[in-house]
Design a protein around this motif. Structure first.
Motif, PDB file in Angstrom:
ATOM      1  N   VAL A 296       8.391  -0.485   2.321  1.00 14.88           N
ATOM      2  CA  VAL A 296       6.962  -0.691   2.548  1.00 14.88           C
ATOM      3  C   VAL A 296       6.143   0.221   1.639  1.00 14.88           C
ATOM      4  CG1 VAL A 296       5.103  -0.431   4.236  1.00 14.88           C
ATOM      5  CG2 VAL A 296       7.258  -1.509   4.910  1.00 14.88           C
ATOM      6  N   ALA A 297       6.573   1.486   1.513  1.00 22.07           N
ATOM      7  CA  ALA A 297       5.844   2.418   0.651  1.00 22.07           C
ATOM      8  C   ALA A 297       5.871   1.951  -0.798  1.00 22.07           C
ATOM      9  CB  ALA A 297       6.460   3.817   0.770  1.00 22.07           C
ATOM     10  N   LEU A 298       7.003   1.424  -1.247  1.00 21.48           N
ATOM     11  CA  LEU A 298       7.108   0.933  -2.623  1.00 21.48           C
ATOM     12  C   LEU A 298       6.247  -0.304  -2.842  1.00 21.48           C
ATOM     13  CD1 LEU A 298      10.933   1.421  -3.266  1.00 21.48           C
ATOM     14  CD2 LEU A 298       9.056   2.722  -4.274  1.00 21.48           C
ATOM     15  N   MET A 299       6.093  -1.126  -1.795  1.00 21.05           N
ATOM     16  CA  MET A 299       5.213  -2.285  -1.900  1.00 21.05           C
ATOM     17  C   MET A 299       3.778  -1.865  -2.167  1.00 21.05           C
ATOM     18  SD  MET A 299       6.605  -4.701   1.193  1.00 21.05           S
ATOM     19  CE  MET A 299       5.216  -5.812   1.046  1.00 21.05           C
ATOM     20  N   ALA A 300       3.400  -0.736  -1.584  1.00 21.95           N
ATOM     21  CA  ALA A 300       2.034  -0.248  -1.762  1.00 21.95           C
ATOM     22  C   ALA A 300       1.799   0.236  -3.184  1.00 21.95           C
ATOM     23  CB  ALA A 300       1.748   0.881  -0.774  1.00 21.95           C
ATOM     24  N   GLY A 301       2.882   0.582  -3.896  1.00 21.58           N
ATOM     25  CA  GLY A 301       2.742   1.054  -5.270  1.00 21.58           C
ATOM     26  C   GLY A 301       1.889   2.300  -5.336  1.00 21.58           C
ATOM     27  N   CYS A 405      -2.913  -3.170   5.856  1.00 21.55           N
ATOM     28  CA  CYS A 405      -3.930  -2.584   4.979  1.00 21.55           C
ATOM     29  C   CYS A 405      -3.772  -1.066   4.902  1.00 21.55           C
ATOM     30  CB  CYS A 405      -5.334  -2.932   5.469  1.00 21.55           C
ATOM     31  SG  CYS A 405      -5.753  -4.682   5.357  1.00 21.55           S
ATOM     32  N   ARG A 406      -3.481  -0.450   6.039  1.00 29.71           N
ATOM     33  CA  ARG A 406      -3.350   1.004   6.082  1.00 29.71           C
ATOM     34  C   ARG A 406      -2.126   1.480   5.293  1.00 29.71           C
ATOM     35  NH1 ARG A 406      -6.003   3.853  10.089  1.00 29.71           N
ATOM     36  NH2 ARG A 406      -4.214   5.216  10.464  1.00 29.71           N
ATOM     37  N   LEU A 407      -1.035   0.735   5.399  1.00 26.98           N
ATOM     38  CA  LEU A 407       0.215   1.165   4.773  1.00 26.98           C
ATOM     39  C   LEU A 407       0.388   0.668   3.339  1.00 26.98           C
ATOM     40  CD1 LEU A 407       2.787   0.803   7.710  1.00 26.98           C
ATOM     41  CD2 LEU A 407       1.635   2.861   6.898  1.00 26.98           C
ATOM     42  N   THR A 410      -3.985  -1.421  -1.696  1.00 22.16           N
ATOM     43  CA  THR A 410      -4.414  -2.424  -2.677  1.00 22.16           C
ATOM     44  C   THR A 410      -3.394  -3.537  -2.890  1.00 22.16           C
ATOM     45  OG1 THR A 410      -3.542  -1.027  -4.446  1.00 22.16           O
ATOM     46  CG2 THR A 410      -5.869  -0.793  -3.922  1.00 22.16           C
ATOM     47  N   ALA A 411      -2.146  -3.300  -2.467  1.00 24.52           N
ATOM     48  CA  ALA A 411      -1.126  -4.341  -2.636  1.00 24.52           C
ATOM     49  C   ALA A 411      -1.456  -5.586  -1.828  1.00 24.52           C
ATOM     50  CB  ALA A 411       0.242  -3.804  -2.233  1.00 24.52           C
TER      51      ALA A 411
END
Length: 418
Positions: A296-301, A405-407, A410-411
């Motif tokens: 999930v963190a990597l999805m957020a970039g 949205c929180r985690l 912009t992704a």
């Protein structure tokens, strides 16, 4: 620098010869000083023997330069010094400790030489010239030798760490595979108790960290987190050159404390944490959760500055966050314009999140956000207008979308202007 006179040069040759005849005494004095200040260099008889031989061979080599038996350009680290460097690397003695030993040895050597030079029947000027030349040559010798022993140390350390990590990683993968294992044998091999309560973690860093320094940086940060988690030694393995998996033998780890540790570091390390769990199944489960949190963190970039992501934050998002584009489409459908990526809609989203997560309590939401209840009500109305329908319609979807949205930032948010 003063030119080296023939008298000063002859004095250096003479003094070097006199020290060479009594090299054992100087060797013993240096060994005692170094081992007294840096006891980790002589932890046992074998290590002390290597230290003694290293000091002796370096003294003989340096005196050979001053005595004219060896040219400066031909000087190199004695083989025993390279072996000692490799042994220190294997034992995990910091490289700074080894270099400190060389500085102590250099200082003792120069002190002995200068004392003998001053006792020679030559002019004060020749003593000064000889002492200056001594310092220059000694520095050049130690500088060249240090480069060679550091190279030997680092090469051995890298090789040793890779081999140790490969063995541990193979055992850990066997455990994670779900196959039946003999816990006692595995625990002995990896140096970690599987029956404990664990918190799994994944640590990683991006391409802006030098490739050769990534693993050492991640291992160092795992050690910092271990201290924050109570100080017990974690299990740490590296599945690739930019990631480490860690298990902390702890009942819990405070994410805020982890965040403070990472924020205090100059290196951009990120961490994903699983939930605490016990035993062999817990070892596997908390690791799987940490991997989900990392995904999930990597999805957020780079869209979020959050350095720590925990499994407990994910909720149902752990089940739906397999495809960033699909999640983004769903979020924008659920939230409408409330998913717009600007400051106005960000404030609305945070207000709605606080309101819904407090059980739709205006009072609790106002306390959390430090806003008046009337401001909360105003923002809720604006959020409903932006969404285009009441927040109560598909409330569960709204909460999950806000969590995304929180985690993910912009992704999944809609760029303003689209």
């Amino acid at each position: 620098m003063l030119p080296v006179t023939s008298t000063a040069a002859d004095t250096l040759v003479k003094v070097a010869g006199s020290v060479l005849t009594e090299v054992a005494a100087l060797r013993d004095r240096i060994v005692e000083e170094v081992s007294g200040e840096l006891p980790e260099l002589a932890q046992d008889a074998q290590a002390r023997d290597l230290l003694v031989s290293t000091v002796r061979e370096n003294l003989i080599a340096a005196l050979g330069v001053f005595g004219g038996a060896t040219r400066r350009v031909d000087v190199g680290a004695p083989p025993v010094a390279l072996e000692f460097a490799r042994r220190l690397a294997q034992r995990g003695v910091p490289i700074t400790t080894m270099l400190r030993a060389y500085r102590l040895g250099q200082a003792a050597f120069q002190q002995e030489m200068i004392t003998r030079i001053a006792a020679e029947p030559v002019s004060a000027g020749d003593v000064a010239v000889a002492a200056t030349e001594l310092s220059s040559v000694a520095f050049g010798y130690i500088d060249k030798i240090s480069e060679e022993v550091v190279e030997a140390y680092q090469l051995e350390r890298d090789t040793w760490l890779r081999n140790r990590n490969a063995n541990r990683l193979a055992k850990v993968r066997t455990v994670l595979s779900g196959k039946a294992v003999e816990s006692g044998e595995i625990e002995k091999a990896i140096g970690y108790v599987l029956s404990d309560r664990h918190v799994g973690a994944v640590l990683w860093c991006g391409p802006d960290v030098d490739e050769g320094a990534r693993l050492s940086s991640l291992e160092r940060h795992a050690g910092l987190l271990a201290t924050a988690a109570g100080g017990r030694v974690p299990l740490v393995v590296a599945p690739d050159a930019s990631t480490v998996w860690a298990w902390f033998p702890a009942s819990s780890i405070d994410p805020d404390l982890v965040t403070r540790v990472l924020d205090g570091s100059p290196e951009p390390v990120r961490v994903a944490l699983g939930d605490p769990a016990s035993g062999l199944d817990g070892f596997r489960g908390t690791h799987q959760q940490a991997l989900q949190a990392q995904a999930v963190a990597l999805m957020a970039g780079d869209g979020l500055s959050r350095s720590v992501t925990t499994a407990s934050q994910l909720g149902p998002l752990a089940l739906v966050a397999a495809d960033t584009a699909a999640v983004a489409t769903w979020v924008r459908t659920v939230l409408g314009a409330l998913a717009d990526d600007d400051e106005q809609h960000r404030r609305m989203r945070e207000t709605v999140w606080a309101y819904l997560s407090s059980g739709s309590s205006l009072m609790l939401a106002s306390q959390e956000l430090h806003l008046h209840k009337n401001t909360i009500q105003y923002r809720l109305r604006k959020a409903e207008q932006a969404r285009g329908r009441p927040l109560s319609e598909g409330r569960i979807d709204v909460e999950v979308a806000l969590l995304a949205c929180r985690l993910l930032g912009t992704a999944v948010l809609r760029p303003v202007g689209d």
